[in-house]
Design an enzyme around this catalytic site. Structure first.
Site, short mmCIF file in Angstrom:
data_model
loop_
_atom_site.label_atom_id
_atom_site.label_comp_id
_atom_site.label_asym_id
_atom_site.label_seq_id
_atom_site.Cartn_x
_atom_site.Cartn_y
_atom_site.Cartn_z
N ASP A 1 -50.51 -50.67 18.95
CA ASP A 1 -50.71 -49.31 18.44
C ASP A 1 -52.10 -49.22 17.79
OD1 ASP A 1 -48.54 -46.85 17.54
OD2 ASP A 1 -50.49 -46.92 16.55
N HIS B 1 -41.60 -48.08 19.71
CA HIS B 1 -42.43 -48.80 18.75
C HIS B 1 -41.73 -50.11 18.41
CE1 HIS B 1 -44.95 -45.33 17.20
NE2 HIS B 1 -43.97 -44.66 17.78
N HIS C 1 -41.83 -43.81 24.44
CA HIS C 1 -42.29 -45.16 24.08
C HIS C 1 -41.42 -45.71 22.96
CE1 HIS C 1 -44.46 -42.10 21.78
NE2 HIS C 1 -44.44 -42.95 20.76
#
Ligand code: AMP
Ligand code: ZN
Length: 112
Positions: free
Chosen positions: A31, A101, A99
């Site tokens: 990220d 995380h 997505h």
């Protein structure tokens, strides 16, 4: 592929990323604004807006994304980790390409 989707552009290589994994269905990369010592995203190559847009034909892809979390977390040196899938604007989603995380490392994460 959606030309105005940042994650589709990462999948196509148009935008660079700190990639940690790739196969025919999925890509994973760090990220850009980490919220923990290690923070990466597991992203399907197929453009699906969110978990709320998933249908039964996405079942195995979703399972694959989830099973990759412990494998990649271990490779990144994490003994434990948290997974998070933000869904919809009210769910905190900012990038509308589904997505997962995965984050952890350093101190124990606070209870939610
Ligand atoms: P969400 O709020 O669940 O949609 O999360 C989107 C995440 O994507 C945020 O944590 C951003 O920091 C991250 N992000 C946005 N652009 C990039 C990029 N170019 N490379 C890596 N991560 C990104
Ligand atoms: Zn996309």
């Amino acid at each position: 592929m959606s030309a105005d989707c940042i994650f589709c552009r990462i999948v196509s290589g148009d935008i660079p990323s700190k990639k940690i994994y790739e196969d025919v269905d999925v890509i994973a990369f760090h990220d850009i604004h980490p919220i923990a010592k290690v923070h990466f995203l597991i992203v399907p190559k197929l453009h699906i807006e969110s978990l709320a847009s998933c249908e039964v034909q996405h079942q195995s892809l979703l399972g694959k994304m989830l099973l990759l979390a412990p494998q990649l977390a271990k490779e990144q040196g994490l003994a434990g980790f948290r997974t998070m899938i933000n869904t919809g604007r009210e769910g905190g989603q900012e990038v509308f390409h589904i997505h997962t995380h995965v984050f952890g490392g350093g101190d124990t994460l606070p209870k939610t």
